[in-house]
Motif scaffolding. Sequence first.
Motif, mmCIF file in Angstrom:
data_model
loop_
_atom_site.group_PDB
_atom_site.id
_atom_site.type_symbol
_atom_site.label_atom_id
_atom_site.label_comp_id
_atom_site.label_asym_id
_atom_site.label_seq_id
_atom_site.Cartn_x
_atom_site.Cartn_y
_atom_site.Cartn_z
ATOM 1 N N LEU A 194 2.296 -1.003 2.456
ATOM 2 C CA LEU A 194 1.981 -1.979 1.249
ATOM 3 C C LEU A 194 2.385 -1.133 0.064
ATOM 4 O O LEU A 194 1.999 0.054 0.027
ATOM 5 N N ALA A 195 2.497 -1.833 -1.197
ATOM 6 C CA ALA A 195 2.869 -1.217 -2.189
ATOM 7 C C ALA A 195 1.789 -0.506 -2.886
ATOM 8 O O ALA A 195 1.988 0.601 -3.448
ATOM 9 N N ILE A 196 0.604 -1.028 -2.383
ATOM 10 C CA ILE A 196 -0.577 -0.460 -3.051
ATOM 11 C C ILE A 196 -1.266 0.847 -2.418
ATOM 12 O O ILE A 196 -2.352 1.610 -2.767
ATOM 13 N N ASP A 197 -0.410 1.075 -1.317
ATOM 14 C CA ASP A 197 -1.068 2.144 -0.290
ATOM 15 C C ASP A 197 -0.507 3.473 -0.965
ATOM 16 O O ASP A 197 0.581 3.944 -0.498
ATOM 17 N N GLU A 198 -1.098 4.199 -1.467
ATOM 18 C CA GLU A 198 -0.663 5.208 -2.343
ATOM 19 C C GLU A 198 -0.003 6.323 -1.196
ATOM 20 O O GLU A 198 1.211 6.928 -1.516
ATOM 21 N N ALA A 199 -0.816 6.618 -0.376
ATOM 22 C CA ALA A 199 -0.331 7.701 0.409
ATOM 23 C C ALA A 199 0.750 7.427 1.367
ATOM 24 O O ALA A 199 1.701 8.243 1.174
ATOM 25 N N MET A 200 0.993 6.352 1.707
ATOM 26 C CA MET A 200 2.083 5.665 2.224
ATOM 27 C C MET A 200 3.383 5.598 1.341
ATOM 28 O O MET A 200 4.336 5.872 1.801
ATOM 29 N N MET A 201 3.284 5.123 -0.009
ATOM 30 C CA MET A 201 4.196 5.239 -0.852
ATOM 31 C C MET A 201 4.764 6.644 -1.334
ATOM 32 O O MET A 201 5.989 6.804 -1.232
ATOM 33 N N THR A 202 3.716 7.507 -1.303
ATOM 34 C CA THR A 202 4.150 8.826 -1.335
ATOM 35 C C THR A 202 5.015 9.280 -0.276
ATOM 36 O O THR A 202 6.041 10.204 -0.530
ATOM 37 N N ILE B 245 -5.204 -15.358 8.550
ATOM 38 C CA ILE B 245 -4.208 -15.184 7.390
ATOM 39 C C ILE B 245 -4.365 -13.474 7.455
ATOM 40 O O ILE B 245 -5.373 -12.817 7.075
ATOM 41 N N THR B 246 -3.173 -12.742 7.435
ATOM 42 C CA THR B 246 -2.945 -11.461 7.641
ATOM 43 C C THR B 246 -2.483 -10.733 6.338
ATOM 44 O O THR B 246 -2.273 -11.521 5.450
ATOM 45 N N LYS B 247 -2.441 -9.468 6.370
ATOM 46 C CA LYS B 247 -2.020 -8.669 5.185
ATOM 47 C C LYS B 247 -2.590 -8.962 3.885
ATOM 48 O O LYS B 247 -1.967 -8.930 2.978
ATOM 49 N N LEU B 248 -3.981 -9.346 4.046
ATOM 50 C CA LEU B 248 -4.682 -9.597 2.709
ATOM 51 C C LEU B 248 -5.173 -8.331 2.116
ATOM 52 O O LEU B 248 -6.011 -8.450 0.905
ATOM 53 N N ASP B 249 -4.827 -7.254 2.814
ATOM 54 C CA ASP B 249 -5.301 -5.971 1.757
ATOM 55 C C ASP B 249 -4.166 -5.685 0.893
ATOM 56 O O ASP B 249 -4.380 -4.671 0.066
ATOM 57 N N GLY B 250 -3.011 -6.297 0.824
ATOM 58 C CA GLY B 250 -2.152 -5.970 -0.340
ATOM 59 C C GLY B 250 -2.657 -6.721 -1.674
ATOM 60 O O GLY B 250 -3.682 -7.144 -1.699
ATOM 61 N N THR B 251 -1.622 -7.038 -2.463
ATOM 62 C CA THR B 251 -2.017 -7.800 -3.654
ATOM 63 C C THR B 251 -1.698 -9.226 -3.488
ATOM 64 O O THR B 251 -2.172 -9.864 -4.361
ATOM 65 N N ALA B 252 -1.226 -9.756 -2.468
ATOM 66 C CA ALA B 252 -1.196 -11.269 -2.203
ATOM 67 C C ALA B 252 -2.233 -11.735 -1.899
ATOM 68 O O ALA B 252 -3.161 -11.212 -1.628
#
Lengths: 306, 297
Positions: A194-202, B245-252
């Motif tokens: 995910l784009a908001i996952d800091e550790a993974m983006m790093t 509904i999955t992946k709602l930990d993102g910004t969507a």
Amino acid sequence: MFESLSDRLDSAFKNLKGEGRITDLNIAATVKEIRRALVDADVNYKIAKEFTDTVKDKALGEKVLTAISPSQLMVKIVKDELVHLMGDDAADFNAKGAPAVILIAGLQGSGKTTFSGKLANYLKKQKKLSPLLVAADVYRPAAMEQLRVLGEQIGVEVYLELENKNPVEIAQNAIRDARSKNKNVVIIDTAGRLAIDEAMMTEVANIKNAVNPQEILFVVDSMTGQDAVNTAKAFNDRLDFSGVVLTKLDGDTRGGAALSIKYTVNKPIKFISSGEKLDTLDVFYPERMAQRILGMGDITTLVEKA
Amino acid sequence: QKTKENFFSKVSKAIAGKSTVDEEVLDDLEEALVTADVGIETTVAIIDRIEQRVVRDKYLNTSELNSILQEEIKEMLVGEASYDFTSDIPHKPYVILVVGVNGVGKTTTIGKLAYNFKKAGKSVLLGAADTFRAAAVDQLTIWSDRTGVPIVKQAMGSDPAAVAFDTVQSAIARGTDVVLIDTAGRLHNKAHLMEELSKIKRSVQKVIPGAPHEVLLVLDGSTGQNALEQAKHFTAATDVTALAITKLDGTAKGGVVLAIANQFKIPVKFIGVGEKMEDLLIFDKHEFVDSIFSINK
Ligand SMILES: Nc1nc2c(ncn2[C@@H]2O[C@H](COP(=O)(O)OP(=O)(O)OP(=O)(O)O)[C@@H](O)[C@H]2O)c(=O)[nH]1
Ligand SMILES: Nc1nc2c(ncn2[C@@H]2O[C@H](COP(=O)(O)OP(=O)(O)OP(=O)(O)O)[C@@H](O)[C@H]2O)c(=O)[nH]1
Ligand SMILES: [Mg+2]
Ligand SMILES: [Mg+2]
């Protein structure tokens, strides 16, 4: 499926038949319809607004020939502008190097591993290169096994380190391995993040810095909705990727995310993926994508004939 | 929770600081709904109803708007009670068939469900009926190991309907409470793949008439308007009974579920908020809607 733009515009212009010019007065309803059509196709709301403003400026004062209706003219203006925004001609792809390194990144489930297999197959068959696939997803259950199976299907070697949990190391070791085996292109499949996952983006930024790729491809599901802009921007901020891959275009999505992404990060869409089998890879044609977003058949020929 | 807070936080922002509902508020509201993937049609329907209220009551302040919105959204989200893993299962074995397009999170959701059912004291059996995608069976096997739940599987490439059949039969023999059947991802516009799904369903029915008791359609929370088409075609092929509904930990923001729930009357039961087995939330519409608006207070 949703109404096509031409159908919508026909109804928006219903009362305006015979008007010779597109004017401020008759364009308002049309612009609204265009915006709605774009948003229904998953083009980002803000981008759809800006886009229709541009279209409006272009259309105002245009003479409407008697042979075509105002709505046909509008559709043509919209489509031409879409094609223009998505990149008028096909972007090239750089697989030169000793070896050339290609890094694949994107959200979970977008189609990275499958695309990695497809790209390896394409480079092997079409470009007569000798690729090495690298399994640098150490998280997803059976991710490495998945890539191994795909490599086997296309007869491409897959670099695996089943016990190593460090994707940066795996990538570096793989390039050494490629050199020793005279492989001229290395394709690194990474974990979804995910784009908001800091550790993974790093982590993915670290892979980039360690292997200095010629091409970094951002893989995105063509069914993505409004959030595509945020994701594309976040990945681009961290990776400065060189191109976009649109997947799952064998579905019936309009694919407005393609426009949103190009508009937001201004990076070319280099490939489209349209199937689960490994030979379903294509280069990107802005013209076809524009028609798809607008839900129309081949309107250009229609307008050109007129 | 994170997803709940950002789901419609824009809606709340649109009304915050305003006292009356004017054109600008409605425009902001439109933007908030559309950028949450609610879709034009549903957005226009919501806004029309609010406009009617404004016309009728002459004056509508923003807190009234707030409560009207909450009502509207609650009404759209069908289903009353939220899911309870500990409650008695109505049939034994209780068969859940999990379906959806490619890569949405079906297999992961099964892992999470297995974990939750087991934790609630139920015995669980997994059926690996995705025999198509590379390493699909290996992936589900890892989930079976992680959750300590048995799995029925066959070789890659074997008939998925036969695997489903075997799984359900085995569940009867073992006296299992809950059966979770994984299927291959398939795009809803591919008729032969949708027919294969109907066939899987029929083969389960050969063992237990009336099964599967739940057909769970998994949707990726970042999907746009195409999710409506998915709901339509999967429902036609398998009578979908619930949504995850999955992946709602993102910004969507997953707003497309509003349109789906409204149009197809299928309740949302689960929300995926991560890749681990603990990352599953039970959907509760009251809590959900309340939390959407609570940040505004
Ligand atoms: N129909 C169709 N399916 C695709 C396409 N590309 C990938 N898939 C399928 O989408 C699903 C996810 O693809 P993967 O390649 O595993 O995606 P990924 O991005 O590697 O996923 P993670 O590693 O979990 O983040 C699989 O079922 C693939 O077969 C495509 O172009 N069309
Ligand atoms: N962040 C996040 N990732 C998720 C969630 N659910 C699943 N994923 C990830 O999404 C990717 C795809 O998940 P799968 O469970 O393999 O999806 P699938 O629908 O079974 O895919 P196919 O069988 O290939 O069609 C994996 O990388 C999962 O870890 C979630 O709720 N949040
Ligand atoms: Mg992968
Ligand atoms: Mg799966």
